[in-house]
Design a protein around this motif. Structure first.
Motif, PDB file in Angstrom:
ATOM      1  N   ARG A 128      79.249 -88.678 -25.339  1.00 19.86           N
ATOM      2  CA  ARG A 128      77.848 -88.289 -25.430  1.00 19.86           C
ATOM      3  C   ARG A 128      77.102 -89.094 -26.496  1.00 19.86           C
ATOM      4  O   ARG A 128      77.514 -89.121 -27.650  1.00 19.86           O
ATOM      5  CB  ARG A 128      77.747 -86.800 -25.742  1.00 19.86           C
ATOM      6  N   ARG A 129      76.022 -89.711 -26.073  1.00 20.99           N
ATOM      7  CA  ARG A 129      75.180 -90.450 -27.003  1.00 20.99           C
ATOM      8  C   ARG A 129      74.069 -89.545 -27.533  1.00 20.99           C
ATOM      9  O   ARG A 129      73.763 -89.560 -28.717  1.00 20.99           O
ATOM     10  CB  ARG A 129      74.586 -91.668 -26.280  1.00 20.99           C
ATOM     11  N   HIS A 130      73.471 -88.765 -26.648  1.00 16.67           N
ATOM     12  CA  HIS A 130      72.463 -87.771 -27.007  1.00 16.67           C
ATOM     13  C   HIS A 130      72.769 -86.491 -26.259  1.00 16.67           C
ATOM     14  O   HIS A 130      73.347 -86.506 -25.176  1.00 16.67           O
ATOM     15  CB  HIS A 130      71.043 -88.252 -26.649  1.00 16.67           C
ATOM     16  N   ASP A 132      70.569 -83.458 -24.972  1.00 15.13           N
ATOM     17  CA  ASP A 132      69.242 -82.877 -24.808  1.00 15.13           C
ATOM     18  C   ASP A 132      69.336 -81.377 -24.543  1.00 15.13           C
ATOM     19  O   ASP A 132      70.291 -80.887 -23.936  1.00 15.13           O
ATOM     20  CB  ASP A 132      68.507 -83.545 -23.646  1.00 15.13           C
ATOM     21  N   ASP A 202      73.843 -90.148 -21.847  1.00 17.09           N
ATOM     22  CA  ASP A 202      72.976 -89.149 -22.464  1.00 17.09           C
ATOM     23  C   ASP A 202      73.138 -87.839 -21.714  1.00 17.09           C
ATOM     24  O   ASP A 202      72.883 -87.768 -20.504  1.00 17.09           O
ATOM     25  CB  ASP A 202      71.512 -89.597 -22.410  1.00 17.09           C
ATOM     26  N   LYS A 204      72.188 -84.414 -20.369  1.00 20.61           N
ATOM     27  CA  LYS A 204      70.880 -83.880 -20.016  1.00 20.61           C
ATOM     28  C   LYS A 204      70.783 -82.391 -20.347  1.00 20.61           C
ATOM     29  O   LYS A 204      71.792 -81.722 -20.577  1.00 20.61           O
ATOM     30  CB  LYS A 204      70.615 -84.091 -18.523  1.00 20.61           C
TER      31      LYS A 204
END
Length: 325
Positions: A128-130, A132, A202, A204
């Motif tokens: 995981r990079r981001h 959300d 990323d 979600k």
């Protein structure tokens, strides 16, 4: 890893589900759209972990539209990690992808995983990079846990990864032999070894519904991970008791004086004893659970599988119970 053959590989996608009626139809539609655009063959295995809503009815209706969809129904809620375990055991693909059914792990990442698999990697995990749509508390605790686990275990469990990953058939075959009653799947896959790598993506926000991992379950999963792959809690308890004994020795020798110090020492001793007993009890509890040799889960029924597949998945018999209709 992908074999040098003209046969089109079969990719199994395993999705544990629990009370996902708000978003499961969208998940099915997205996955069917994804596989329709791909050259590989696919099977979509949904494992229902005792849902109390309309999740199963929606999946049964989806099966009427596509024979790619297969369904495994538990007799009750056995837990996310055991739902993954069951789905992997029912999978027949040359490679198996595990992903959540809330679309936080997007299917668009799977082609990158397949490319790495074709290049020779046996395990390709999503890193995981981001993240959300998640609170700062969950992000902080997750990051802390992954780094703590990495630092105290003897195996290298990648940080910032969940269960979203692709596994080659030879990894799946080994995983099928591991019959742990409280599995920590991502740690078990790392323990198996073979050539592993990650792909960045990323994560979600959930398409619909709410997280099925409240703080209590997150703590339980963390404890399973730590006690499955580290003896550090036991050693910390022992070291704490030793340090208290040293402090008591100093008190006896007169190098440390004062009633306050005595009170602190007594309180600290009690706390460390309780910590050591708690850690020891956790490990003993795991041994007791394993010694009962109960089935890990009970499958009430399946849909979409050939009879030969169902028989194959009940070996060894201690792994599960398949109820007959």
């Amino acid at each position: 890893m992908a074999q040098a053959t003209n046969r089109t590989p079969l990719i199994s996608i395993v999705l544990p589900v629990f009370n996902e009626e708000a978003g499961i139809q969208e998940t099915v539609d997205v996955l069917l759209h994804y596989v329709a655009a791909r050259q590989e063959r696919y099977e979509l295995i949904f494992v229902d972990d005792g849902s109390q809503d309309k999740t199963v009815q929606i999946l049964r209706a989806a099966r009427q539209r596509s024979a790619l969809i297969k369904l495994v129904e538990f007799s009750r809620n056995f837990g996310h990690q055991l739902a993954i375990t069951a789905g992997v055991r029912y999978a027949t693909g040359d490679a198996v992808v595990v992903m959540d059914a809330d679309l936080q792990d997007p299917p668009s990442v799977i082609p990158s995983m397949i490319a790495k698999w074709r290049a020779g990697y046996a395990v390709v995990y999503g890193k995981r990079r981001h993240r959300d749509g998640e609170t700062w508390f969950k992000k902080f605790t997750a990051a802390t846990f992954y780094r703590l686990l990495e630092s105290i275990t003897s195996i290298q469990i990648p940080v910032d990864t969940g269960d979203f990953r692709l596994m080659d058939r030879k990894v799946v075959d080994v995983l099928d032999q591991m019959n742990e009653p409280d599995p920590f799947v991502r740690g078990m896959v790392s323990w198996i070894g073979f050539k592993q790598t990650g792909v960045l993506y990323d994560r979600k926000e959930r398409y619909a519904g709410s997280s099925k991992y409240p703080l209590r379950k997150m703590l339980g999963l963390a404890m399973n991970g730590i006690t499955s792959f580290s003896r550090l809690p036991l050693m910390l308890g022992a070291l704490g008791l030793i340090s208290v004994l040293v402090l008591l020795a100093n008190l006896i020798l007169g190098t440390v004086t004062g009633t306050t110090w005595l009170i602190i020492t007594v309180a600290l001793t009690g706390a460390l004893i309780l910590l050591a007993l708690g850690a020891t009890g956790t490990y003993i509890g795991r041994m007791f659970t394993a010694s009962r040799d109960r089935p890990l889960y009970i499958v009430a029924q399946t849909e979409g599988f050939k009879q030969s597949q169902r028989h194959q998945q009940t070996q060894p018999e201690s792994n599960l119970v398949q109820l007959r209709n």
